[in-house]
Design a protein around this motif. Structure first.
Motif, PDB file in Angstrom:
ATOM      1  N   UNK A 471      -3.298  27.732  12.418  1.00 58.60           N
ATOM      2  CA  UNK A 471      -3.109  26.632  13.195  1.00 58.60           C
ATOM      3  C   UNK A 471      -3.838  25.363  12.740  1.00 58.60           C
ATOM      4  N   UNK A 472      -3.532  24.738  11.798  1.00 61.84           N
ATOM      5  CA  UNK A 472      -4.000  23.653  10.992  1.00 61.84           C
ATOM      6  C   UNK A 472      -3.628  23.629   9.629  1.00 61.84           C
ATOM      7  N   UNK A 473      -2.569  23.133   9.694  1.00 66.33           N
ATOM      8  CA  UNK A 473      -1.908  22.976   7.779  1.00 66.33           C
ATOM      9  C   UNK A 473      -2.751  21.977   6.855  1.00 66.33           C
ATOM     10  N   UNK A 474      -3.271  22.370   5.701  1.00 67.13           N
ATOM     11  CA  UNK A 474      -3.509  21.812   4.741  1.00 67.13           C
ATOM     12  C   UNK A 474      -3.081  21.131   3.534  1.00 67.13           C
ATOM     13  N   UNK A 475      -3.351  19.957   3.959  1.00 69.74           N
ATOM     14  CA  UNK A 475      -2.289  18.844   2.944  1.00 69.74           C
ATOM     15  C   UNK A 475      -2.917  18.983   1.709  1.00 69.74           C
ATOM     16  N   UNK A 476      -2.247  18.824   0.753  1.00 73.59           N
ATOM     17  CA  UNK A 476      -2.899  18.768  -0.528  1.00 73.59           C
ATOM     18  C   UNK A 476      -2.712  17.282  -1.127  1.00 73.59           C
ATOM     19  N   UNK A 477      -4.436  17.038  -1.524  1.00 73.17           N
ATOM     20  CA  UNK A 477      -4.450  15.413  -2.273  1.00 73.17           C
ATOM     21  C   UNK A 477      -4.152  14.614  -3.369  1.00 73.17           C
ATOM     22  N   UNK A 478      -3.145  13.798  -3.202  1.00 75.36           N
ATOM     23  CA  UNK A 478      -2.487  13.356  -3.975  1.00 75.36           C
ATOM     24  C   UNK A 478      -3.572  11.873  -5.075  1.00 75.36           C
ATOM     25  N   UNK A 479      -2.926  12.600  -6.237  1.00 72.28           N
ATOM     26  CA  UNK A 479      -3.713  12.004  -7.199  1.00 72.28           C
ATOM     27  C   UNK A 479      -3.949  10.359  -7.218  1.00 72.28           C
ATOM     28  N   UNK A 480      -4.824   9.745  -8.270  1.00 73.99           N
ATOM     29  CA  UNK A 480      -5.314   8.697  -7.986  1.00 73.99           C
ATOM     30  C   UNK A 480      -4.165   8.211  -9.254  1.00 73.99           C
ATOM     31  N   UNK A 481      -3.530   7.065  -9.162  1.00 71.81           N
ATOM     32  CA  UNK A 481      -2.359   6.160 -10.088  1.00 71.81           C
ATOM     33  C   UNK A 481      -3.391   5.134 -10.854  1.00 71.81           C
ATOM     34  N   UNK A 482      -3.560   5.583 -11.934  1.00 69.76           N
ATOM     35  CA  UNK A 482      -3.885   4.192 -13.120  1.00 69.76           C
ATOM     36  C   UNK A 482      -3.299   3.491 -12.986  1.00 69.76           C
ATOM     37  N   UNK A 483      -3.878   2.046 -13.547  1.00 67.97           N
ATOM     38  CA  UNK A 483      -3.465   0.971 -13.592  1.00 67.97           C
ATOM     39  C   UNK A 483      -2.127   0.345 -14.445  1.00 67.97           C
ATOM     40  N   UNK A 484      -0.616   0.401 -14.069  1.00 65.87           N
ATOM     41  CA  UNK A 484       0.242  -0.136 -14.664  1.00 65.87           C
ATOM     42  C   UNK A 484       0.786  -1.413 -14.640  1.00 65.87           C
ATOM     43  N   UNK A 485       1.396  -2.716 -15.283  1.00 61.52           N
ATOM     44  CA  UNK A 485       1.421  -3.668 -15.251  1.00 61.52           C
ATOM     45  C   UNK A 485       2.969  -3.594 -13.955  1.00 61.52           C
ATOM     46  N   UNK A 486       3.977  -2.573 -14.647  1.00 62.95           N
ATOM     47  CA  UNK A 486       5.217  -2.079 -13.206  1.00 62.95           C
ATOM     48  C   UNK A 486       4.737  -2.588 -12.133  1.00 62.95           C
ATOM     49  N   UNK A 487       4.239  -1.779 -11.658  1.00 58.33           N
ATOM     50  CA  UNK A 487       3.869  -0.982 -10.758  1.00 58.33           C
ATOM     51  C   UNK A 487       3.018  -2.278  -9.437  1.00 58.33           C
ATOM     52  N   UNK A 488       1.998  -2.620 -10.834  1.00 56.80           N
ATOM     53  CA  UNK A 488       0.746  -3.610 -10.260  1.00 56.80           C
ATOM     54  C   UNK A 488       1.936  -5.482  -9.367  1.00 56.80           C
ATOM     55  N   UNK A 489       2.864  -5.412 -10.758  1.00 53.08           N
ATOM     56  CA  UNK A 489       4.007  -6.378 -10.242  1.00 53.08           C
ATOM     57  C   UNK A 489       4.842  -6.445  -8.646  1.00 53.08           C
ATOM     58  N   UNK A 490       5.177  -5.358  -8.253  1.00 54.75           N
ATOM     59  CA  UNK A 490       5.765  -5.183  -7.924  1.00 54.75           C
ATOM     60  C   UNK A 490       4.888  -5.039  -6.483  1.00 54.75           C
ATOM     61  N   UNK A 491       3.739  -4.134  -7.006  1.00 48.63           N
ATOM     62  CA  UNK A 491       2.914  -4.924  -5.298  1.00 48.63           C
ATOM     63  C   UNK A 491       1.914  -6.299  -4.930  1.00 48.63           C
ATOM     64  N   UNK A 492       2.523  -6.648  -6.296  1.00 49.62           N
ATOM     65  CA  UNK A 492       1.652  -7.866  -6.271  1.00 49.62           C
ATOM     66  C   UNK A 492       2.697  -8.618  -5.240  1.00 49.62           C
ATOM     67  N   UNK A 493       3.967  -9.020  -5.404  1.00 51.10           N
ATOM     68  CA  UNK A 493       4.910  -9.403  -5.069  1.00 51.10           C
ATOM     69  C   UNK A 493       4.983  -8.811  -3.358  1.00 51.10           C
ATOM     70  N   UNK A 494       5.009  -7.690  -2.891  1.00 50.49           N
ATOM     71  CA  UNK A 494       5.164  -7.485  -1.831  1.00 50.49           C
ATOM     72  C   UNK A 494       4.621  -7.882  -1.013  1.00 50.49           C
ATOM     73  N   UNK A 495       2.912  -8.205  -1.443  1.00 51.30           N
ATOM     74  CA  UNK A 495       1.534  -9.097  -0.756  1.00 51.30           C
ATOM     75  C   UNK A 495       2.097 -10.279  -0.446  1.00 51.30           C
ATOM     76  N   UNK A 496       2.945 -11.044  -1.502  1.00 52.78           N
ATOM     77  CA  UNK A 496       2.823 -12.609  -1.688  1.00 52.78           C
ATOM     78  C   UNK A 496       4.299 -12.045  -0.646  1.00 52.78           C
TER      79      UNK A 496
END
Length: 606
Positions: A471-496
């Motif tokens: 009756x209950x579905x088991x979802x896979x836990x996503x793996x944690x990502x390490x910091x990368x400048x490209x994605x960090x800058x995109x995340x920073x700009x989205x919060x701005x």
């Protein structure tokens, strides 16, 4: 109204050692010491309130001055010394209340009296009650006299708190520890008194009085006097419960019955009935916890001696305990104890008690869910490190070959998918034969089966899987990502951009001008140009961290905010000064403010 009423605690105060209740270990020692002429010069009587400390001190003072004691070391109660002592006119006994006479001068006056020998009799006895109330200076002034008193002086110190007395005093005294009077001894003594007073009293009522007094004979006699006045000479079990504001145990039996049947409505209505009788919630919680404790005691014959209930209720407790599970009793006792601790902090007291009753009502369901074949299933605790688990990847050629085989089963997302039953095997072709030759030998993997329950304990997770099914579905836990400048800058700009939508233009400008630098996989540094910019970033730090953690799926990422060295920033005055400096700055500009503070004698909370 000619005869003045005397309370039972004074009227029936013991006059010799044989009538002292529940302290035979002390009275026997004192009688032997008197008979063998081995009296110490200083005694310390310590123990709970109302157990006979002062009474034994007075009996000892009367007995050692008796001119014709009996063979077993008791006072005769007929000589002039005993008669004067009973009348309160003896000059050989001096009582001092240290609670109100605790200064050095009071002890000095007592020491001066010790120098004078008794006019009649052999000993002068000094009884100091509540001796722990003496000050440290008074104790020190008493030391020398207590260590080497005259041969005719005997000191008897009485206290309820021995730990507050100086060790130098304790070492100079012969210490006697009085114990609490048992319920059986209290009931026997009360029965003797009601027989002498010709009072109709049920034994169950006397047992309730003994339980309420908690080993204090004086309290039990005071309670008996009150109930006799309340009931006009007839003491029954019901009117004793009513007068002492004690809830009848039948209510607890009914509450437990409702909870065993999971009748929440019946339990709530029963509590409403109890509440209408005027019983407070903490009294109900405490009484129910004591009731559960009695049931727990009744589960084992070895601990049945700890059961202290009124006469005739033992069988009912034993029969109820046999029908109730041990795990339920322990869990209920834990819930009630926690509810009683948190009762004072609850705003809605009634709701707090009702929530506790609801928990107890559904407690049996929680216990049933955690049971497997009659045994409690516990979660496994892993104290050491857990190894990283890997799963072998099947080669592509083998998967292609296995896909053509009708008996094979492919596992996709760890779920077996069987080949259709109606499909017929295709004739092998040269290509298929070559692929089968290149592939490793097929390994048949049996479908996953539930662990056998014959003698093997299942984990709580396996039990829940069996009961819940698919009756209950088991979802896979996503793996944690390490910091990368490209994605960090995109995340920073989205919060701005989010700050711009919230009309926080100053913060958004600071975020655009900030410089980002990655230190390692989970740490980066934000460099700003001024202290005010640092404050803008710090204000948004909590929401910013949540935004970054969500994008990288990594709660371990942290950052620091640094201010780069440059020209000195002109910080506004209100940001540089603390509260005290602000007041002094205002007072220097407006002297009347300081004058107003001094005239009114104001204290400023900096």
């Amino acid at each position: 109204m000619d005869n003045k009423f005397i309370v039972s605690a004074r009227k029936y105060r013991p006059q010799n050692f044989n009538t002292v209740v529940g302290q035979s270990h002390i009275t026997t020692t004192l009688k032997n010491a008197i008979r063998n002429n081995q009296l110490a010069h200083a005694f310390l009587f310590c123990g709970p309130r109302g157990v006979g400390k002062t009474t034994c001190a007075r009996i000892l003072a009367k007995t050692i001055n008796c001119t014709s004691p009996t063979a077993d070391g008791e006072a005769c109660n007929t000589c002039n010394s005993c008669v004067s002592f009973d009348a309160g006119t003896s000059l050989n006994i001096h009582e001092l209340d240290a609670a109100s006479n605790n200064s050095v001068d009071d002890i000095r006056s007592l020491v001066e009296q010790v120098r004078f020998a008794p006019q009649a009799g052999k000993y002068k006895v000094y009884i100091v009650d509540e001796v722990h109330m003496l000050s440290a200076s008074a104790f020190n002034a008493f030391l020398k006299t207590l260590e080497e008193p005259p041969s005719y002086a005997i000191f008897i110190l009485a206290t309820t708190e021995k730990h507050k007395i100086l060790p130098t005093i304790l070492s100079r005294c012969q210490i006697f520890d009085f114990k609490r009077i048992t319920n059986n001894d209290t009931v026997t003594h009360l029965q003797e008194i009601v027989d002498k007073e010709e009072i109709n009293a049920e034994k169950a009522a006397l047992q309730v009085i003994a339980q309420k007094s908690e080993g204090c004979m004086r309290d039990s006699l005071s309670i008996l006097d009150k109930i006799v006045s309340f009931t006009n000479g007839t003491v029954t079990y019901q009117n004793t419960l009513e007068h002492l504001n004690i809830l009848d145990e039948d209510y607890y039996f009914k509450l437990l019955d409702c909870m065993q049947q999971q009748d929440m409505a019946g339990a709530m209505m029963l509590y409403d009935q109890i509440n209408r009788k005027g019983f407070e919630g903490d009294l109900v919680l405490n009484g129910f916890a004591e009731f559960i404790r009695n049931l727990l005691v009744s589960k084992d014959a070895k601990s049945a001696a700890l059961l202290e209930v009124v006469e005739g209720m033992q069988d009912k407790y034993v029969s109820t305990a046999s029908k109730t599970g041990l795990s339920y009793l322990v869990s209920a006792l834990n819930i009630l104890n926690e509810a009683e601790i948190n009762y004072k902090m609850a705003r809605n007291k009634r709701l707090h008690v009702e929530l506790t009753l609801i928990k107890l009502n559904f407690l049996q369901q929680a216990i049933d869910l955690a049971m497997d074949n009659g045994t409690v299933v516990k979660k496994k605790r892993v104290d050491g490190p857990v190894a990283f688990k890997t799963r072998a990847v099947t080669p592509i050629q083998y998967q292609q070959a296995a896909a053509k085989t009708p008996e094979a089963k492919l596992y996709i997302d760890q779920k077996p998918v069987a080949a259709p039953a109606a499909a017929k095997p295709a004739p092998p072709t040269p290509t298929h034969q070559a692929a089968a030759a290149m592939a490793p030998p097929p390994v048949r993997t049996a479908p996953r089966q539930a662990p056998a329950s014959n003698g093997v304990k299942k984990s709580l997770l396996d039990v829940l899987r069996e009961k819940a099914g698919d009756r209950y579905a088991v979802e896979e836990i996503k793996e944690a990502e390490v910091l990368s400048m490209e994605k960090l800058r995109a995340c920073w700009d989205s919060y701005t951009e989010l700050l711009e939508k919230q009309l926080k233009h100053s913060s958004a400008g600071t975020f655009r001008a900030a410089r980002l630098e990655i230190e390692n996989e989970i740490r980066f540094t934000v460099t700003v140009s001024a202290l005010t910019s640092q404050k803008f970033v710090e204000q948004e730090k909590m929401m910013l961290m949540d935004h970054i953690h969500t994008n990288f799926n990594n709660r371990a990422i942290v950052f620091n905010v640094l201010v780069e060295a440059g020209e000195r920033e002109d910080i506004p005055l209100h940001m540089r000064l603390n509260s005290k400096d602000k007041f002094e700055h205002i007072a220097s500009q407006y002297p009347l403010v300081k004058e107003l503070k001094d005239r009114l004698k104001l204290e400023i909370d900096y």
